[in-house]
Design an enzyme around this catalytic site. Structure first.
Site, short mmCIF file in Angstrom:
data_model
loop_
_atom_site.label_atom_id
_atom_site.label_comp_id
_atom_site.label_asym_id
_atom_site.label_seq_id
_atom_site.Cartn_x
_atom_site.Cartn_y
_atom_site.Cartn_z
N ALA A 463 1.06 -1.23 0.03
CA ALA A 463 -0.09 -0.05 -0.01
C ALA A 463 0.65 1.33 0.18
CB ALA A 463 -1.03 0.13 1.28
N TYR A 465 1.85 5.31 0.83
CA TYR A 465 1.76 6.05 1.81
C TYR A 465 0.26 6.78 2.16
CZ TYR A 465 6.30 4.33 3.13
OH TYR A 465 7.35 3.43 3.74
N GLU A 523 15.55 -4.17 -1.54
CA GLU A 523 16.08 -3.84 -0.48
C GLU A 523 17.46 -4.36 -0.21
OE1 GLU A 523 13.46 -5.03 2.55
OE2 GLU A 523 14.95 -4.52 4.44
N1 DCP Z 1 3.74 -9.20 3.20
C1 DCP Z 1 4.17 -8.76 2.07
C2 DCP Z 1 5.25 -7.94 2.23
C3 DCP Z 1 5.93 -7.34 1.09
N2 DCP Z 1 5.63 -7.80 0.08
C4 DCP Z 1 6.01 -7.19 -1.43
C5 DCP Z 1 5.35 -6.00 -1.66
C6 DCP Z 1 6.46 -4.79 -1.44
O1 DCP Z 1 6.07 -3.69 -2.22
C7 DCP Z 1 7.68 -5.44 -1.47
C8 DCP Z 1 8.85 -4.72 -0.69
O2 DCP Z 1 8.32 -5.13 0.54
P1 DCP Z 1 8.69 -3.87 1.68
O3 DCP Z 1 8.49 -4.59 3.12
O4 DCP Z 1 9.85 -3.39 1.36
O5 DCP Z 1 7.47 -2.97 1.58
P2 DCP Z 1 7.09 -1.80 0.53
O6 DCP Z 1 8.41 -1.57 -0.22
O7 DCP Z 1 5.84 -2.13 -0.04
O8 DCP Z 1 6.94 -0.40 1.68
P3 DCP Z 1 8.26 0.11 2.44
O9 DCP Z 1 8.07 1.56 1.80
O10 DCP Z 1 7.75 0.15 3.76
O11 DCP Z 1 9.45 -0.35 2.13
O12 DCP Z 1 7.31 -6.83 -1.25
C9 DCP Z 1 4.61 -8.69 -0.07
O13 DCP Z 1 3.80 -8.76 -1.37
N3 DCP Z 1 3.91 -8.87 0.82
MG MG Z 2 11.91 -4.00 1.48
#
Ligand code: DCP
Ligand code: MG
Ligand code: MG
Length: 1107
Positions: A463, A465, A523
């Site tokens: 999701a 922000y 990451e």
């Molecule tokens: N339970 C989850 C966790 C992560 N992801 C996928 C979607 C994310 O976009 C991606 C990277 O995970 P991050 O934890 O880095 O989360 P985001 O990048 O989405 O958000 P943030 O800005 O907190 O890093 O992995 C997913 O499909 N299901």
């Molecule tokens: Mg990540």
DNA sequence: ATCCTCCCCTAC
DNA sequence: TAAGGTAGGGGAGGAT
């Protein structure tokens, strides 16, 4: 453990929300959205009480969904109808009976003048002439009912034009008694203006299949390209959702069925096909793809939804769609268009064959492409795969010819500096990538999710922000997210885009830094020790990333991995944050414990229960206490992390320790065969992954998710729901990456778990103790190689390491000298199993129904339950443990005996009957090993009275389902220990009946004491054959003696050696050799040989070649 | 002590 | 409808 959480959804309906493993970790989610999510977990008991009151929430939820769908379809139908009066009546009726158990439709239809088809409710299956629409029209106008979905309760006839060439033996049988009738019945009845007897229009029985694996494989290949949804649709319907009507016809909903839309999708020819995961390449075998969505059906998908089609191919597809069928265009913009990709011509054959009827749960028939499709759409599969990609391919990044940043040199020149780490993570990665091309969505709450439809149990992947400000988190059900933010925009995945962006990001990272540790696709840690200005570096990297990808990244800079990572969190979104050494203490003190990496839901709960909320709280406790409470390492970790201490280093790449594949979604089996076939695809998948990794391994682990007793249909669509997780492993003598071997072992492992196939909700296969394929081909071949190594690869893989691990059989053989030459060329029809020689008894159990007649010594609940997340780990009360215990205490003799587990007897008996009627051998000819058969657990029997006490002591089987009952031995009645041997005929051989003859005793001892290191064959080999034959006085006594010996031997082969073909073979071989020296042995061997062959034929479906 | 198996937990 | 995988760390308890 409360594993489901009650949730009030927007409509106020009570819905049980899964709170299984994965959900539990959503600590933040739970905490931050308490308003929408029930804060309390409900116990299983509570859930059960829902069920008992007929209110099973899972069903309720699904039923509601379906009812709604049916209602819409009914309305559609009525709107279609030419009679306005009828339509009005329908509307009124629909309004009156908002739930689906209305009998309204049939009444209305019967009110029509023409009632040829009164009482007839058809389900049209596959291609027909006339078409679905025409049939529907005929039915509608002649008092009949056209069912859009199959329901055994409502459908009276299945209409079907063609059976595929997949040789269904008896289509009628597959429909479970419902007639399968050609459409001509409808047409001619209409023309005759009366209902003709359908019997004259039955679909003919099709020729029998050539018996052969090819045929079976082909048949399963025909299940490809099937969207699981269709399966589920049918299955749930027939299983649960519509237990409303009876065939006698009170209730009939009339549905309009759509046309069979044709989407011409061609194999993609362009670029991309070299992508390793192939997700950008739509692999479709036939050119013409079909889908079975109702004509005007539109899934309630947000307009923002973009179908997941690799961008460069999307245009082409849509164009083709357009050419093929106008209505397809609508669908192409619908997320469900994706289904079209999976629905093939063959599916209609399958439909036509009645398979949809027979196997409602097509989701997990071992249709290779269920797994394939699943992986193609599984985000978690992608991120798991990608992690490996960016770890192992690290070296190939940053080598794209672009100028390497001088940052690299700066660091290398100055390695003595104080450690400095940059942690970098893309902001809401999956959303960012998609939103790049959706300027209209910028600033709005957006989430990535497969579906935005009514049921709402699709998971949010990421999701942005704005969405997070509503409390929306990854892993949340989309309906919960929508409840928090009704305006949430749902966008589809763009897996190709993620990979593209991630590749660019990693290229940038490697250009700037030599030490990069990939954490995931979005990451990484950079070791920037020695760099003069890490903050500037981070800033430049972020800018570069944005310029290259139009996606923002955030960075944390600190002296260690822990702090850098915590800093990133603080920096998000689109920012960076450095923690200076002197700020660490302060930074950490206020940090909530659950923000520490490594503290998930479970540990958080434990800590909270001790009133430990912040890192400062943790530090108020001594390290020793923490270690005592939470384990040595965990305690230490907490203690260190709480102070901001972390001495891990950036590790550019490390060898993988395991390779596996699992599927815990959409898995539904009806019978053993389904499970077996699923295992086939898993084995192939894992073998293929091993091979592409250049690895092979020795330990094979099967993981099963088993529906927990009392758990109903999961809240999540096709989810696994509340499950117990079981795993069992086997270590083989020599590393493998062969699908065949994985399958063989996998089957044994599966059988040893004794699971009702209907309860299986997930399955995984993993290989560990990995070695490189190239590790040791310098090793010379052992004599066993011809046996052990079906494919050349295996032979190639031999190594010194393997040699010493081959254990006894190998050395035995080595000793046997000339005997080696007697080893026959293996029959290639026989898939061979690498000799594990760890004859773990229950891994080699005898399978089949006859076992039932053999009265067990004692019953055992072999089923072990793991209740996850309970404080104490399960104490081992499992059979294997006790077996090994016993074997180990040794000097008492042990023999196996079939003991069907409780609660499984009734369930498998139908299977058994089936197996009995047709000969087992016949059946297993095609499905080697275990197919359709249940394995039984074994228990033991001492041969010597003095050992009896000990054995019964240790051999007590615990009925404790939780598997945590301490090993409190129960004295066992002596007669039990004197109990039966299983014999192939189903009769038992009582020990007391055994001829008192040292020869028999000898065999008994051998057969009884086979253990991990010594099989029967090795006894046979070393036997000096000194037994005085003369002891056997009369002929009848001798015959009895021989008979008993053979029984013991076959018993051994069936149990211990089953699954160990080498052992079977060697035993026979050595027996023959003994026969050359000793009359008695010759006699025994003559009787035993055919028996052995029969067993091999039965278990493996092949001939045992004896030289 | 150290290894092994079968879990559970965690992260993305 | 929906795609709940993958892999490592670690703990408990038994075998060696
Ligand atoms: N339970 C989850 C966790 C992560 N992801 C996928 C979607 C994310 O976009 C991606 C990277 O995970 P991050 O934890 O880095 O989360 P985001 O990048 O989405 O958000 P943030 O800005 O907190 O890093 O992995 C997913 O499909 N299901
Ligand atoms: Mg990540
Ligand atoms: Mg991220």
């Amino acid at each position: 453990m409360g594993k489901e959480e009650e949730e009030k959804n927007v409509q106020g309906a009570i819905v049980v929300h899964d709170k299984d493993d994965r959900s539990r970790k959503r600590k933040l989610l739970d905490a931050s959205s308490g308003a929408a999510w029930g804060a309390n977990s409900y116990s299983v008991a509570k859930i059960n009480s829902f069920k008992e009151s007929g209110n099973d929430p899972g069903f309720d939820d699904f039923g509601r969904y379906f009812a709604e769908k049916q209602r819409k379809l009914r309305e559609q139908y009525h709107a279609d109808s030419s009679s306005k009066a009828l339509r009005d009546a329908a509307a009124a009726a629909a309004a009156q009976h908002s739930d689906h158990k209305a009998g309204t439709s049939s009444e209305m239809v019967s009110a029509k003048s023409n009632t040829i088809f009164q009482g007839v409710s058809i389900f049209v299956d596959g291609f027909t002439t006339p078409t679905h629409q025409e049939l529907r029209f005929i039915m509608m106008n002649n008092g009949g009912i056209f069912e859009n979905y199959f329901s055994r309760q409502r459908v009276t006839h299945i209409i079907c034009s063609t059976l595929p060439d997949n040789k269904i033996m008896n289509p009628r049988m597959l429909s479970r008694g419902l007639p399968i009738v050609k459409p001509e019945w409808i047409v001619e009845s209409m023309n005759a203006n009366k209902l003709l007897p359908w019997e004259n229009y039955q679909l003919e029985r099709i020729a029998y299949a050539h018996p052969g694996q090819q045929t079976i494989a082909a048949r399963f290949a025909a299940y490809r390209e099937v969207s699981p949804s269709t399966k589920a649709l049918v299955s749930v319907d027939s299983e649960t959702a519509f237990q409303v009507g009876s065939m006698e016809g009170s209730v009939h909903s009339v549905a309009k069925v759509g046309p069979v839309d044709t989407l011409a999708l061609k194999n993609e020819r362009a670029g991309k096909s070299s992508e390793p995961d192939g997700f950008s390449t739509v692999q479709i075998e036939s050119q013409e793809k079909l889908q079975i969505l109702p004509e005007n059906y539109k899934a309630p998908v947000c307009l923002d939804m973009v179908p997941f089609v690799p961008s460069d191919s999307a245009q082409e597809k849509i164009k083709e769609d357009t050419e093929a069928d106008n209505s397809a265009l609508n669908i192409a913009n619908d997320v469900h268009a994706l289904e079209a990709n999976h629905l093939g011509k063959n599916d209609h054959q399958k439909l036509a064959s009645g398979e949809f009827v027979n196997r409602p749960f097509r989701s997990s028939l071992s249709d290779t492409d269920f797994v394939k499709n699943f992986f193609k759409f599984s985000r978690l599969h992608f991120i798991g795969t990608w992690r490996n990609r960016y770890q192992t391919l690290a070296s190939s990044f940053g080598k794209d010819g672009a100028v390497k940043s001088k940052d690299r040199e700066l660091m290398e020149a100055n390695l003595d500096g104080k450690p400095m780490i940059i942690h970098l993570d893309m902001d809401c990665f999956f959303v960012s990538v998609v939103v790049r091309n959706r300027p209209d969505l910028v600033g709005k709450p957006v989430a990535v999710c497969h579906s935005d439809s009514e049921k709402g149990t699709a998971e949010i992947s990421s999701a942005n922000y704005p969405a997070r400000s509503f409390g929306i988190k990854a892993g949340m059900y989309v309906r919960s997210a929508k409840a928090l933010c009704p305006d949430l925009k749902i966008v589809s995945y763009d897996f190709a885009g993620y990979e593209e962006v991630a590749d660019k990001v990693y290229n940038i990272l490697h250009r700037h830094c030599t030490k990069v540790e990939a954490v995931s696709c979005d990451e990484a840690f950079l070791d920037v020790t020695g760099h003069p200005d890490p903050i500037d570096l981070a800033s430049r990297i972020r800018e570069e990333i944005y310029a290259a990808t139009r996606c923002s990244a955030s960075a944390g800079i600190a002296e260690n991995l822990l702090l850098a990572r915590l800093a990133t969190k603080r920096a998000k979104p689109n920012g960076q944050f450095a923690i200076k050494s002197e700020e660490v203490r302060q930074f950490m003190a206020a940090l909530p414990v659950d923000e520490l990496p490594g503290v998930g839901w479970a540990l958080q709960e434990k800590l909270h229960s001790k009133k430990l909320y912040t890192c400062a709280d943790l530090l108020s406790i001594s390290k020793e206490t923490l270690q005592k409470q939470y384990g040595t390492k965990t305690g230490n970790m907490l203690w260190c992390y709480a102070q901001g201490i972390d001495d891990r280093e950036v590790q550019p790449a490390q060898e993988r320790k395991s390779i596996g594949a699992e599927v815990n979604w959409g898995v539904r089996f009806e019978c053993m065969d389904d499970a077996q076939k699923f295992l086939v695809t898993l084995s192939n998948e894992v073998a293929s992954r091993l091979q592409s990794a250049g690895s092979c391994g020795r330990t094979i682990t099967l993981k099963i998710k088993k529906r927990r007793e009392g758990a109903g249909e999961p809240a999540k669509y096709l989810g696994h729901g509340i499950c117990d997780s079981l795993s069992r492993s086997e270590t083989v003598g020599h590393p493998t990456n062969s699908a065949e071997i994985l399958l063989r072992i996998g089957r044994q492992l599966y059988a040893s778990l004794h699971i009702d196939p209907e309860d299986v909700r997930g399955m995984g296969l993993q290989v560990s103790r990995l070695e490189s394929v190239n590790a040791g081909n310098r090793k010379k071949h052992s004599a066993l190689d011809s046996w052990l190594a079906p494919p050349k690869k295996e032979i190639h893989n031999r190594s010194v390491v393997h040699d010493k691990e081959i254990t006894k059989l190998d050395t035995t053989l080595a000793r046997s000298g000339p005997l080696q030459k007697e080893l026959p060329v293996p029959d290639h029809a026989l898939p061979l199993r690498i000799a594990p020689l760890s004859m773990r008894p229950e891994a080699n159990e005898v399978k089949h129904e006859e076992t039932y007649e053999s009265k067990p010594v004692r019953e055992k609940e072999s089923e072990q339950r793991c209740l996850p997340n309970t404080a104490a780990h399960a104490a081992p009360s499992e059979e294997r443990r006790t077996v090994q215990q016993v074997l180990h205490g040794t000097e008492h003799k042990v023999i196996k005996l079939q003991t069907p587990p409780k609660g499984q007897r009734q369930k498998i008996s139908p299977l058994s009957r089936k197996g009995k009627g047709k000969s087992i051998a016949n059946k297993s000819k095609r499905s080697p090993l275990n197919s359709g058969l249940e394995l039984q657990p074994v228990s033991r029997l001492p041969t010597h009275p003095k050992a009896a006490r000990k054995v019964s002591f240790a051999g007590v089987e615990h009925g404790d389902a939780s598997g945590r009952k301490p090993v409190t031995p129960e004295p066992q009645p002596v007669q039990d220990t004197q109990h039966a041997y299983y014999s192939a005929s189903g009769q038992s051989v009582k020990k007391s009946d055994l001829v008192d003859h040292s020869f028999v005793q000898q065999i008994l001892d051998w057969v009884s004491t086979t253990n991990t290191t010594r099989g029967l064959s090795s006894h046979l080999l070393s036997s000096r054959c000194y037994l005085p034959v003369s002891e056997s006085a009369d002929t009848t006594g001798l015959e009895k003696l021989i008979h008993q010996c053979v029984k013991l031997l076959t018993q051994y082969i069936r149990t211990t050696a089953s699954g160990n073909l080498e052992e079977v073979h060697l035993s026979l071989l050595y027996m023959k050799r003994l026969g050359g020296r000793c009359k008695l042995w010759r006699a025994v061997e003559e009787v035993a040989r055919p028996a052995f062959k029969d067993i091999v034929a039965e278990l493996y479906g092949g001939k045992l070649a004896i030289s």
